[in-house]
Design a protein around this motif. Structure first.
Motif, PDB file in Angstrom:
ATOM      1  N   UNK A 192      33.700  42.946  35.272  1.00 19.25           N
ATOM      2  CA  UNK A 192      35.232  42.662  34.165  1.00 19.25           C
ATOM      3  C   UNK A 192      36.524  43.196  34.630  1.00 19.25           C
ATOM      4  N   UNK A 193      37.383  43.926  33.249  1.00 22.84           N
ATOM      5  CA  UNK A 193      38.142  43.827  33.777  1.00 22.84           C
ATOM      6  C   UNK A 193      39.407  42.828  33.881  1.00 22.84           C
ATOM      7  N   UNK A 194      40.343  43.010  35.179  1.00 22.74           N
ATOM      8  CA  UNK A 194      41.023  41.251  35.471  1.00 22.74           C
ATOM      9  C   UNK A 194      40.246  40.785  37.035  1.00 22.74           C
ATOM     10  N   UNK A 195      41.148  40.433  36.863  1.00 21.53           N
ATOM     11  CA  UNK A 195      40.694  39.671  38.358  1.00 21.53           C
ATOM     12  C   UNK A 195      42.050  38.777  39.149  1.00 21.53           C
ATOM     13  N   UNK A 196      42.336  38.794  40.250  1.00 18.72           N
ATOM     14  CA  UNK A 196      42.658  38.339  41.128  1.00 18.72           C
ATOM     15  C   UNK A 196      42.840  37.475  41.735  1.00 18.72           C
ATOM     16  N   UNK A 197      43.280  36.244  42.127  1.00 19.95           N
ATOM     17  CA  UNK A 197      42.730  34.641  43.188  1.00 19.95           C
ATOM     18  C   UNK A 197      43.558  34.789  43.861  1.00 19.95           C
TER      19      UNK A 197
END
Length: 251
Positions: free
Chosen positions: A200-205
């Protein structure tokens, strides 16, 4: 007719080797800054910052906030970090917000840092009554166009994504937590996690590295310690004995 060469040419062999190396290279998450921020009108007009990894400011202590930090990140930049912030200012703090800020780069030495994007996965906090994040922001860290750092100092994230897929750039992530009040002597316990698993939270790709990591956290208040029943009884008995002695000698 000339027969085809069954062997790769030298340029072809080099290209094949480079592709193989690229497919097997060890990816890395480099952390430029990992910080906590705290905001309360009873502390200072702007948020205070405590940077434990990378470059930044450390001014919690100057305002009577004691910091204990634990770093459990592995070599790849994954894992948990923890802040314990104790209010030793001598006063109660109202309208407290706590923030976690992560400026990280995926495979920067190989494919730079401005090819990355972020996504809101889930932020579900409902105020100071729970430990989940209540606000969020994904943005360029503030070196060019992003306002995430200014928003952290103002104590209010904008719940927006400035670097979505299609508008890739340098990515930084922030989560905000409504703490409510923090009494003198109480502590904030904050844990933030980076993981390849969806937490959950935020993702960085980074699409060129085919890698996505997730950033989430929990924040709660540790109340003033209450003596255990046995200890409390000893205190009461001791006070009673002291009262009896004072009464006896005053007669």
């Amino acid at each position: 007719m000339m027969a085809k060469n069954k062997f790769l040419s030298l340029p072809g062999m080099v290209f094949t080797m480079l592709i193989a190396l690229w497919n097997t290279h060890a990816w890395s998450i480099g952390i430029a800054q990992y910080s906590a921020f705290i905001n309360s009108p009873d502390l200072y007009p702007d948020s205070l910052e405590d940077t434990q990894i990378g470059s930044g400011y450390n001014d919690f202590q100057d305002f009577g906030l004691n910091v204990a930090f634990t770093n459990n990140l592995n070599a790849e930049g994954l894992g948990a970090v923890k802040w314990k912030v104790t209010n030793n200012s001598g006063r109660n703090l109202a309208s407290v917000w706590f923030f976690g800020f992560l400026d990280a780069e995926i495979d920067e030495p190989i494919n730079s840092y401005f090819n990355e994007s972020g996504v809101l996965v889930s932020v579900s906090g409902a105020g100071s009554g729970d430990a989940a994040a209540d606000s969020w922001e994904i943005d360029e860290p503030g070196f060019t166009f992003g306002d995430i750092y200014n928003n952290l100092l103002a104590g209010s994230l904008d719940n927006g994504n400035g670097v979505p897929a299609g508008s890739e750039d340098d990515v930084s992530l922030a989560l905000g937590f409504d703490v409510g009040s923090l009494l003198a002597g109480e502590s904030i316990l904050a844990m933030f996690d980076t993981s390849l698993t969806n937490i959950g939270g935020l993702s960085h790709a980074d699409p060129d590295s085919n890698l996505t990591f997730y950033f989430n956290g929990v924040v709660e208040v540790q109340p003033l310690s209450v003596p255990e029943p046995g200890t409390l009884m000893l205190v009461i008995i001791g006070m009673a004995g002291l009262t009896m002695r004072i009464t006896f000698f005053s007669q």
